[in-house]
Structures are given as C-alpha cells and as structure tokens.
Design a protein around this motif. Structure first.
Motif, PDB file in Angstrom:
ATOM      1  N   THR A 270       0.830  -1.208   0.000  1.00  0.00           N
ATOM      2  CA  THR A 270       0.000   0.000   0.000  1.00  0.00           C
ATOM      3  C   THR A 270       0.864   1.257   0.000  1.00  0.00           C
ATOM      4  N   ASN A 271       1.817   1.334   0.924  1.00  0.00           N
ATOM      5  CA  ASN A 271       2.606   2.563   1.053  1.00  0.00           C
ATOM      6  C   ASN A 271       3.576   2.767  -0.106  1.00  0.00           C
ATOM      7  N   LEU A 272       4.024   1.659  -0.720  1.00  0.00           N
ATOM      8  CA  LEU A 272       4.890   1.777  -1.891  1.00  0.00           C
ATOM      9  C   LEU A 272       4.081   1.912  -3.182  1.00  0.00           C
ATOM     10  N   GLU A 273       2.745   1.832  -3.059  1.00  0.00           N
ATOM     11  CA  GLU A 273       1.829   1.932  -4.200  1.00  0.00           C
ATOM     12  C   GLU A 273       2.179   0.898  -5.282  1.00  0.00           C
ATOM     13  N   LEU A 274       2.298  -0.342  -4.830  1.00  0.00           N
ATOM     14  CA  LEU A 274       2.695  -1.436  -5.716  1.00  0.00           C
ATOM     15  C   LEU A 274       1.530  -2.353  -6.080  1.00  0.00           C
TER      16      LEU A 274
ATOM     17  N   ASP B  73       4.344   4.924  10.980  1.00  0.00           N
ATOM     18  CA  ASP B  73       3.855   5.138   9.615  1.00  0.00           C
ATOM     19  C   ASP B  73       3.802   6.630   9.298  1.00  0.00           C
ATOM     20  N   SER B  74       3.290   7.425  10.239  1.00  0.00           N
ATOM     21  CA  SER B  74       3.143   8.859   9.978  1.00  0.00           C
ATOM     22  C   SER B  74       4.490   9.566   9.946  1.00  0.00           C
ATOM     23  N   MET B  75       5.417   9.177  10.804  1.00  0.00           N
ATOM     24  CA  MET B  75       6.741   9.798  10.755  1.00  0.00           C
ATOM     25  C   MET B  75       7.391   9.584   9.397  1.00  0.00           C
TER      26      MET B  75
ATOM     27  N   GLY C 190       7.085   5.456   4.146  1.00  0.00           N
ATOM     28  CA  GLY C 190       6.027   6.447   4.100  1.00  0.00           C
ATOM     29  C   GLY C 190       5.178   6.271   2.851  1.00  0.00           C
ATOM     30  N   TYR C 191       3.995   6.863   2.884  1.00  0.00           N
ATOM     31  CA  TYR C 191       3.092   6.805   1.726  1.00  0.00           C
ATOM     32  C   TYR C 191       3.273   8.059   0.876  1.00  0.00           C
TER      33      TYR C 191
ATOM     34  N   ALA D 216     -15.230   9.869  -5.596  1.00  0.00           N
ATOM     35  CA  ALA D 216     -16.072  11.028  -5.312  1.00  0.00           C
ATOM     36  C   ALA D 216     -15.259  12.306  -5.113  1.00  0.00           C
ATOM     37  N   ILE D 217     -14.099  12.207  -4.439  1.00  0.00           N
ATOM     38  CA  ILE D 217     -13.374  13.443  -4.073  1.00  0.00           C
ATOM     39  C   ILE D 217     -11.893  13.401  -4.436  1.00  0.00           C
ATOM     40  N   GLY D 218     -11.441  12.348  -5.135  1.00  0.00           N
ATOM     41  CA  GLY D 218     -10.015  12.207  -5.408  1.00  0.00           C
ATOM     42  C   GLY D 218      -9.314  11.494  -4.268  1.00  0.00           C
ATOM     43  N   ASP D 219      -8.013  11.200  -4.445  1.00  0.00           N
ATOM     44  CA  ASP D 219      -7.317  10.382  -3.451  1.00  0.00           C
ATOM     45  C   ASP D 219      -6.354  11.177  -2.563  1.00  0.00           C
ATOM     46  N   ALA D 220      -6.450  12.507  -2.569  1.00  0.00           N
ATOM     47  CA  ALA D 220      -5.560  13.305  -1.718  1.00  0.00           C
ATOM     48  C   ALA D 220      -5.799  13.034  -0.233  1.00  0.00           C
ATOM     49  N   TRP D 221      -6.977  12.522   0.128  1.00  0.00           N
ATOM     50  CA  TRP D 221      -7.306  12.246   1.524  1.00  0.00           C
ATOM     51  C   TRP D 221      -6.361  11.237   2.163  1.00  0.00           C
ATOM     52  N   ILE D 222      -5.718  10.391   1.375  1.00  0.00           N
ATOM     53  CA  ILE D 222      -4.872   9.325   1.924  1.00  0.00           C
ATOM     54  C   ILE D 222      -3.706   9.908   2.708  1.00  0.00           C
ATOM     55  N   ALA D 223      -3.204  11.051   2.257  1.00  0.00           N
ATOM     56  CA  ALA D 223      -2.112  11.725   2.967  1.00  0.00           C
ATOM     57  C   ALA D 223      -2.563  13.022   3.619  1.00  0.00           C
ATOM     58  N   ASP D 224      -3.827  13.376   3.471  1.00  0.00           N
ATOM     59  CA  ASP D 224      -4.376  14.593   4.077  1.00  0.00           C
ATOM     60  C   ASP D 224      -5.823  14.296   4.442  1.00  0.00           C
ATOM     61  N   LEU D 225      -6.023  13.737   5.635  1.00  0.00           N
ATOM     62  CA  LEU D 225      -7.335  13.198   5.981  1.00  0.00           C
ATOM     63  C   LEU D 225      -8.405  14.278   6.111  1.00  0.00           C
TER      64      LEU D 225
END
Length: 824
Positions: free
Chosen positions: A93-97, A138-140, A230-231, A497-506
């Motif tokens: 998931t975090n490496l987007e593989l 994960d967040s660091m 990190g993601y 519905a809103i794009g995927d920016a939420w994954i790193a900006d909730l």
C-alpha cells in the motif's frame, strides 16, 4: 548497517533490476532454495516479501543519506510494544505497488489476499499502546520526519488465544515459526548490557568523585531492523528492535561431564530476556524479568543513540538536545532517564548540572493512563539489586528535586511525600512516572479529556511545579492501513467522489459532507458496507461455523477485555434482548448480531470469567430457534490486527462504553468511525472529541460523565442496589447471570460477576449506566430501520474524522515537543 555521510561516500546509485515477477522468481530460487514451479503459496509469499524488501532497502539507504546530508535532528521513539500487524499489504500500500503485484501474480493459482494470509501477525505488542506506536511510525515516515522506533524483538507474543468450551486458553504465540522475511539482523551491532554488580566510587584525575559499575553480568543486545515506508514519498524510516543473544552458546565442559542441560544454561538465561512479550509478573522472577526487559531495551538504545551522535559531534554533548529527541511511550522505558545520566556522568565525565540540563531538554514522556494504580512502580530492593548504579542516580535526582521543592514551595511541605520519586511504606517503591515527569521537558496526555484529568487530578501537583510542562496531543490512526488497506472498496468509492488526496491529508474527507444527503451516493455507500459485512460474515463462518445475516445490525465491541471497558455491559444488553424474546417470541425487533473479541490477561480471572459468560450467552442465543433471524452473538478468538482489519470495516455500531474518566483515549473508536460505523459511547477518552467533530446528533452518547463518576465515588453516594430495586429488566438480567441459565450443571460459575456488581460495589458503574445504555440502544435500532438516515450519519462520521489522523498527531509532536523539521 550505517550509511556514511556525504564527505566519505563514493558516488553510487543502484536500482532493483528486472520486473517484480523476475525478482520473486529469483528469491524463490536463490534465497529460498525452491523451484518456481509448481507455485506454492508459502514460497511465493516469501519470494514476494523479499522482492518488496529489496525496494524498501533502496529507499531506506537514500533516506539515511538524507539524514546525514541535511544534518537533521532525529527522533527516537522508545516503546516496549509495537503492534504492526502484517507487513506485506502495508508495504504494498505505502509503496503503491498494488497494480504491479497483481500483474506479477495474475497467472498464479492464488490471489494477493491468499498470499497475505501466509503471514503471521508480528507478536511485538498487546493492545492500543503498541498499535499507536505503529501508527506513529507510519506517519513519521509519511511526513519525512527523521526518526527511529526502538523496542524489543520478542520471540513469542503475549499469547495465542483459543476458546475451549467457552474458556480462554493461552497458547504460545510462536509468530516466527515460519521465518520472518522483513527483518534484517545486524550482527555487527552487538552491544553489552550489564546487570547486578555494584557501584564503586573513585577519584578521577582532577580530584572529582566518580563512579563505575563493576562486577556485572553481561548480556549482548543485537539489532534487528524493520523498514517503515512512508506513503506517497520515497522516504523509509527504521524500527530497530533488540534481541538478547549469548556469547556463551554452549559449555563443552558441562557437556563432557554429562550435564547436557547445564551446557545450555547460560545461553537460555541470557536469551530469555527477549523470549516473551510481558512475562507474567505474578511471581518475583517474572517481575525481575520485566524490569530486565525494560533496562535491556533502554541501555542498548542509548548506546546506539550516543554512538550515532558522537560519530558527528564527538564530545560536544551540549549539542545533544539540538540533534536528539527521545520520546518515552508510557512509563515502561522511563529508566532511560537514569541510564542517560549514568552514561554522561560515568562514561563521558560530564558534570551533574550540565548532564541534567541536557537530559531534561532531550526527553519527553507520554502518559497513557488516568488510573493511579496503573502507574508503574518498582520495589527499591529489586531495582537496587538489578541496577545498583541507577538506584544511586535516582536517589540523587530525587534529593535535588526535593531540595528544590523546599526552597521554591516552603508553604507546601505536603509536596515532599506526594511528589517524591521514592514512595515510602512497608515496601519502598520507585515511582517511574515521577522519574519521567521530573526528567522530561514535556509530558503529554493522549486526549483532551485525559490531559485535563492528569493536569487537574492525577498530576495536579506536578502541574503546579511545572505549569508549562503538561500538555496534550490527541492520539491518531494512520488512514493508510485503517481505511485504504483495510477497506479498499470504501476507499475506492471515496476516491471516485473526491479524489485520493485524503490518503495523505485526511482533512480532505470533509469534501464528502455535501454527499451525505445525496440519495444515489447513500446507496453506493450502503452497497459497499454490505460487501464488507458479507466478508465479515464469511470470516465468522470460517471461525465459528455460523454465518450472521449481513442485513442485521452488526453491533461490535473488540478490544482488550477489562472491567473498565465494560464488555459486561454489552453482554448484559444481549441478555436483555434474549430475555425479551423469551417473554415474547413474536417481538418485532431490528435483527442484530453482537460481535465481541479480545484477550484477557492470563492472571485476570474476572475478565476471563466475562469471556466465558460471553461464549455461554452466545451459544444459547445462537441455538435457540426463537432468536433465528432476530438475534445472534459471536465471540471471535485471538483478536489481533489482521482480524481487526476484517471486523472494523464490517461494523455498523461501534461500542466505546468505558466508565467515564477511565479510558485515556482509545484509537479503536477512531478506526470504526473512519470506516463509517456509528458510535455508542460514554463521554470518555477521545469519544469526547469525536462527538465534537461528527456532531452530537451523529453519535449515541449515554451515561455518567467523568465528573459525576468522581463525585459519586468520593462522596460514597453510589449504591448499585438502588438501581436494581427500581428496574425489573435489570433484576431479570442479573438473575439469569447468577442462576445456572447459562451454565447448566455448573451452579455459581458466574457468581463472581454478580458479586462484583452488587457485593463489591460495582466500581466501574455498570449498573448505573445500564438503563441509559439500553435506551440509547433502542434509539440505535430505530435509526437503523431508516436506511437513508443511517447512511447519512455514517457518511458524516467518515467525513469528519480528519482530526484523528496520526499525521496530525505527529505534526504536533514535531512542532511542539520535538522541535524537528521534515526532511527536504
């Protein structure tokens, strides 16, 4: 391995060669010694794991280079627990593989999900404390904070829970039995850790009295590294766990004398330190081993920190707080304050005043409890025998602190006894929380309510002494694991519905708010929820051999079994519904499945009795025809992260019903709400802030407040029998528990539960909140009947969970406590 700084590093770049499938095949053959055909799940899982790890290592090396090139201040997060769950899907998931992996295995006779099931949950933690630490790692990494997580690499987790005839049975959690491809053992990082011995005074070359720790027993600490990516960035941090190893692996003398057991004795003794997570402390040997574990982790970690600092800065220890931030995750690693002072005083020859100033500027402490009895203490005798030099240092810290109190607060002589690190009594105790507070520049609670309680009650006098030291950082969870990974169907709907920016900006989830009233979007939301409920129903079928109706209300409480979390209240509600059906089999009720899971500490007998009651009630309800299609109940064995990833997305109702004022924060409440479950809860921990974010109309709050609980306790006003006398349904539920209704042939089996509620005063006020809880549950059922309204509230819960991202929490730590910047 350490990456060199830029000045001594040759120019070199590298990349993984070939496709992912080629890398998998290469590892299956060369690393595992197998043929690629016929494809087998175990070998392909490991081949994939090593191929993914290759990509992690590339990024980790580059991140380490950045640490040195940018001269970054580093964060060292010390925790006795991490609860990372499975690594494979988190890395993918975090490496987007995802697409690359799916393409690589598309012709294989198994799915990615099947490969994931080959991995055991890492047995490195027990509950919320360890899961929080893993979210923070994960967040660091995602925020490019230069940091490390330090802990212990346990051979066995706390235990594997089996349910046998309704009882919890503990089995060893041998989570590494099939190997662990994600760790890198650093045999070159082997540090000596000392125990026992004595402190010896001497006069140094300039006439100062110094101390050395002599006649010690040594154990070696070996570093085991696990990468944390990190993601949405190529940044990878490191979790370094210490394993105890012996250099006297085998005594040939003992063996030749026929003492085959004695030949291995030293190895077994020395390596027992990291054998088991939280050895039982019922006996003195177990308590000593726990303290050994804590010091072993701290000593090896500080050795590593000082080595890394001195490599660039030599003896310029006044710069240490500008380069190093150490966060103590609860009291378990707080002996680090004394060890830090020992290293500066005894090994680096720094004077006391300078050493103490450096220590306080470097350390920060996170408190995770509001219960005074949960604050860790160690007998002076034990700590002095195991760590004699550290006890001397603690005495000196305490002496200087008490002198400060006498001078600065002469009108408060009571503070001496209240705040002393040493608690006097028949057994003198070292109060580790006091050591951590005095030795840190910042002390934080983990929710607004919790932090207020520790400032106004638990550590009120410390707040008087250090008015700017006690602060708050509300906990958070990583949306990468707890929404994108655990609930890909809902994640996809949100991103469409809103794009995927939420994954790193909730906070981006707030863009869902206008869609909450959109009937078409509500239907899509409900369809996704039903998919997750079908998947959870199939999982329960595999585990328990019965399949709940996915159209029923899935009412879920999953967490560590403890009286203050009040699983008993959930069970009593189930009994009340069952009793109503016994009285009126034609009763019109919203179909409901109550799902419970969690482990009880092996020595916590009442909690284990509650597990038995849950299973007994479930067995009777599920086998009674009058409940068919109306009520069912399940207790899932061996609750763990991978199970939570299946349960949480399928929940309709999240039970967060602790006695008000007793839950520091909770993070399960955040995970459920993020996945669209509605919460029924008390005003406790982070529930308070969740209500503020989602709106009081979108959460089901009930029961006494923390202030009311405290007033009733202090005033001796609480009488559970008063409620029982006035509530016929409550009397009926208690009668069913105390009789042999759920334990035919075993009268009195659940008498300890009834006695805890009536004879022993109902400390957690289950009885007081019973009626309010049942009334709110009836409101839950009526709301669930209105599918559109339930969907609207569900969407709004998810949409308003931005505050509870661990990214926000780490930004607050970095800005307000650690004073660190993300890497450029």
């Amino acid at each position: 391995m350490e990456v060199s700084d830029q000045s001594s590093r040759p120019e070199h770049d590298f990349k993984c060669q070939g496709t992912l499938l080629q890398a998998i095949h290469r590892h299956v053959v060369t690393t595992l010694g197998n043929d690629v055909f016929p494809p087998r799940k175990e070998t392909y899982y490991k081949g994939l794991a090593y191929a993914v790890r290759d990509r992690l290592m590339e990024r980790w090396v580059m991140a380490q280079r950045d640490f040195y090139d940018q001269k970054a201040k580093r964060v060292y997060y010390l925790s006795m627990e991490y609860l990372p769950g499975r690594f494979l899907m988190n890395y993918i998931t975090n490496l987007e593989l995802e697409q690359e992996v799916e393409a690589a295995i598309k012709d294989m006779p198994f799915t990615l999900q099947a490969l994931e099931e080959e991995e055991w949950d890492a047995g490195l933690g027990n509950g919320g404390l360890g899961r929080l630490a893993s979210c923070f790692m994960d967040s660091m990494a995602t925020l490019k904070i230069p940091g490390y997580g330090y802990g212990l690499r346990y051979d066995y987790g706390i235990f594997f829970q089996k349910i046998v005839n309704g009882y919890q049975v503990e089995k060893s959690d041998n989570w590494i039995r099939n190997g662990f491809p994600w760790e890198i053992k650093r045999t070159g990082f082997l540090y000596d850790v000392n125990f026992y011995g004595r402190s010896q005074a001497y006069i140094d070359s300039v006439g100062e009295t110094r101390y050395r720790w002599v006649d010690t027993q040594q154990v070696h600490a070996m570093a085991c590294d696990i990468m944390i990516p990190g993601y949405g960035t190529k940044h990878v941090n490191n979790m370094r766990l210490w394993e105890s190893v012996s250099d006297e692996a085998f005594s040939l003398t003992h063996f030749n004398d026929g003492d085959y057991t004695g030949a291995m004795q030293a190895k077994v003794r020395e390596e027992s330190i990291t054998k088991v997570l939280y050895p039982s402390d019922e006996k003195a040997e177990g308590r000593e081993l726990r303290l050994k574990q804590q010091y072993f982790m701290v000593a090896a970690t500080l050795h590593d920190i000082f080595r890394r600092f001195k490599k660039k800065h030599g003896q310029e220890f006044q710069k240490l707080p500008d380069q190093v931030a150490i966060q103590l995750n609860d009291t378990h690693p707080s002996i680090a304050v004394a060890e830090f002072m020992r290293r500066l005083l005894d090994e680096e020859m720094v004077g006391w005043d300078q050493a103490w100033e450096i220590a306080v500027k470097t350390f920060a402490y996170t408190n995770h409890t509001v219960l005074p009895e949960a604050l860790e203490t160690w007998p002076v005798e034990l700590l002095g025998r195991l760590l004699p030099r550290h006890l001397e240092i603690i005495y000196e810290i305490n002496h200087r602190f008490l002198e400060m109190l006498r001078q600065d607060f002469p009108h408060r002589p009571d503070l001496q006894n209240k705040l002393s690190i040493i608690k006097e009594g028949p057994t003198r105790l070292v109060r580790m929380a006091h050591l951590a507070i005095i030795g840190s520049h910042a002390v934080n609670g983990v929710a607004e309510l919790h932090s207020r309680i520790i400032r106004e009650s638990l550590f009120r006098d410390f707040n008087t002494i250090y008015p700017d030291r006690l602060t708050n950082v509300t906990n958070g969870i990583t949306p990468r694991r707890w929404l994108r990974q655990a609930n890909p169907e809902l994640s996809q709907l949100i991103s469409q519905a809103i794009g995927d920016a939420w994954i790193a900006d909730l906070d981006q989830l707030k863009r869902l708010i206008p869609l909450a009233d959109d009937a078409a979007f509500q239907q899509q939301w409900i369809a996704v929820k039903r998919i997750k409920k079908q998947q959870l129903s199939a999982y329960i079928q595999r585990k328990l051999k019965f399949s709940p109706n996915p159209d029923a209300l899935f009412d879920v409480q999953v967490k560590r079994i403890h009286e203050y979390k009040r699983q008993l209240l959930t069970i009593m509600h189930g009994i009340a519904l069952y009793r109503r059906l016994l009285i009126n089999p034609q009763l019109d009720m919203v179909p409901r499945t109550i799902i419970l899971a969690g482990k009880a500490a092996p020595a916590y007998h009442l909690a284990k009795n509650i597990i038995k009651l849950a299973n007994a009630v479930a067995e009777q309800i599920n086998n009674n025809p009058i409940c068919q299609g109306k009520l069912s109940m399940a207790f899932l064995p061996n609750y763990c992260i991978s199970q939570a990833e299946k349960v949480i997305p399928g929940a309709d109702l999240s039970e967060q019903i602790s006695t008000a004022g007793m839950e520091a924060s909770g993070t399960g409440n955040m995970k459920f709400a993020l996945n669209g479950a509605l919460t029924i809860g008390t005003l406790d921990g982070a529930n308070v802030e969740i209500m503020e974010e989602v709106g009081a109309e979108n959460i089901f709050i009930f029961g006494l407040t923390s202030e009311e609980v405290e007033q009733w306790r202090e005033g001796g006003l609480y009488n559970p029998r008063w409620y029982v006398e006035r509530d016929e349904e409550l009397r009926g539920v208690l009668q069913m528990i105390s009789s042999d209704t759920f334990c035919p042939g075993q009268p009195g089996l659940f008498e300890p539960i009834r006695a805890s509620l009536l004879e022993r005063g109902d400390y957690y006020m289950v009885i007081a909140d019973f009626r309010a809880y049942l009334d709110r549950q009836q409101e839950v059922a009526e709301t669930y009947r209105n599918t559109g309204e339930w969907a609207r509230r569900s969407i709004l819960n998810t949409a308003n969970m931005g505050k509870f991202s661990s990214d926000r929490a780490i930004r607050e730590y970095a800005r307000n406590i650690w004073d660190v910047e993300p890497l450029r």
